[in-house]
Design an enzyme around this catalytic site. Sequence first.
Site, short mmCIF file in Angstrom:
data_model
loop_
_atom_site.label_atom_id
_atom_site.label_comp_id
_atom_site.label_asym_id
_atom_site.label_seq_id
_atom_site.Cartn_x
_atom_site.Cartn_y
_atom_site.Cartn_z
N ASP A 34 0.85 -1.19 0.00
CA ASP A 34 0.00 0.00 0.00
C ASP A 34 0.89 1.25 0.00
OD1 ASP A 34 -2.35 1.80 0.77
OD2 ASP A 34 -3.28 -0.17 0.88
N HIS A 59 -3.61 5.69 3.61
CA HIS A 59 -4.37 4.52 3.16
C HIS A 59 -3.79 3.23 3.72
CE1 HIS A 59 -6.14 1.70 0.13
NE2 HIS A 59 -7.14 2.56 0.18
N SER A 116 -11.49 -1.42 -0.80
CA SER A 116 -10.23 -1.50 -0.05
C SER A 116 -10.48 -1.99 1.37
CB SER A 116 -9.57 -0.12 0.01
OG SER A 116 -8.97 0.22 -1.20
#
Length: 421
Positions: free
Chosen positions: A66, A101, A272
């Site tokens: 990520d 994220h 996600s």
Amino acid sequence: MLTALRRGVLAASAAALVLSGGAFLVPGPARADDVRLSQQDVLRTLDVDNAWRLTKGRGVTVAVLDSGVDPDHHDLAGSVVTGRDFTAGANPRGVQPVRLHGTYMASLIAGHGHGPGGADGIIGIAPQARVLSVRVILEDEEPGFRTFNSDARYEAVVAKGIRYAVDHGAEVINLSLSKDMPTKDERTAIRYAISKGVVLVAAAGNEGAGKRTAPYSYPAAIPGVISVAAVTSTLRRASFSNRNSSVMVAAPGVDVLGAGPGDEYWVGRGTSQATALVSGVAALIKSRYPRMSPALVAQALTSSPATKGPYNTGTGFGVVNAYRALSVAATLARHRATASGAGVQSPSRAVRPAAGDQDPIVVVRRDTGAILLDGAIALGAFAGSGAGVAVLLLLTRRARRRQREEDDALPPAPWPTGLPT
């Protein structure tokens, strides 16, 4: 939509994030000790309380490929190993990664909370698992975002990240990211990971709004990867979640809370988030049954939904249930990957003929060139014979016509004058 929360006060500044996982961020108020309470619907949907009676993921490493993970967040402290940054050079020198994220996804997988008894903050699906952070994407607010997405030297970062994770002990790889087309390097890296017994979980994508069949997203749509769709609190497909035949399972992906850098918290939506939750369940299975193959882990996940129904391209085989997945895995773990018993030979040994059947096996090798040549000759002969018959018929007809013409040209025979008495 993601909303930033920071110890009961507004976040210092608004942020907007658009990643492959599809998330949008704006600031908002909340208190850290409200986070656990707000997680209850998601945890109940996945039935983690019952699953935790069996395992909490101890001994498993989940690689989070990520934007990076904040190892100092109090809900992740001590559980994160920072691995390689494959985006190095995209940002200007001295710029620190945002890591929003990635931190958010890691907390959903392996957050352990904080405070007395770890009762506050984010609790992940596998709170005793370890996280290996591998940076393979940038967030769009980072100055090097455009360079990263246009420079050819970063084309293979996901494939490199997968191989790195496998070689550094990951049993599960979370891929809360997606793109339109796969690469040969990614397919090869995924094949390598599966050959090493590593489970790969990826986001189905967030382009499904208003579409009957949304585009395929990669690496989720590559065979061997567990593709995850998002559902609402009513367990219906989220409107943004892609629907296509690669979707295998689903998990909550709307109003899901997670951690952000600097002890912040975020609430948002996307495949996600659903992917991270399923990666957590996969970690529980690998913790309990470390030698279970990726294919059997996938079977346990697809067999786990509490509500059974026919497969559909929106939610796959249904919403994952952690406890039921572990129960199915217990059954699958009793089976061997190869057959056993009387009459079964080890696949590592050469095949032996049965008793009384010692004659060698005759292997017929077909010469394709000779077959084509013989076929061409046969066709030529057939065509030649056909032509010969046609010529013969033509000559016969001409001969008969000539004979008739000659007969017609002869004078008539004279009438006889003498008759016998």
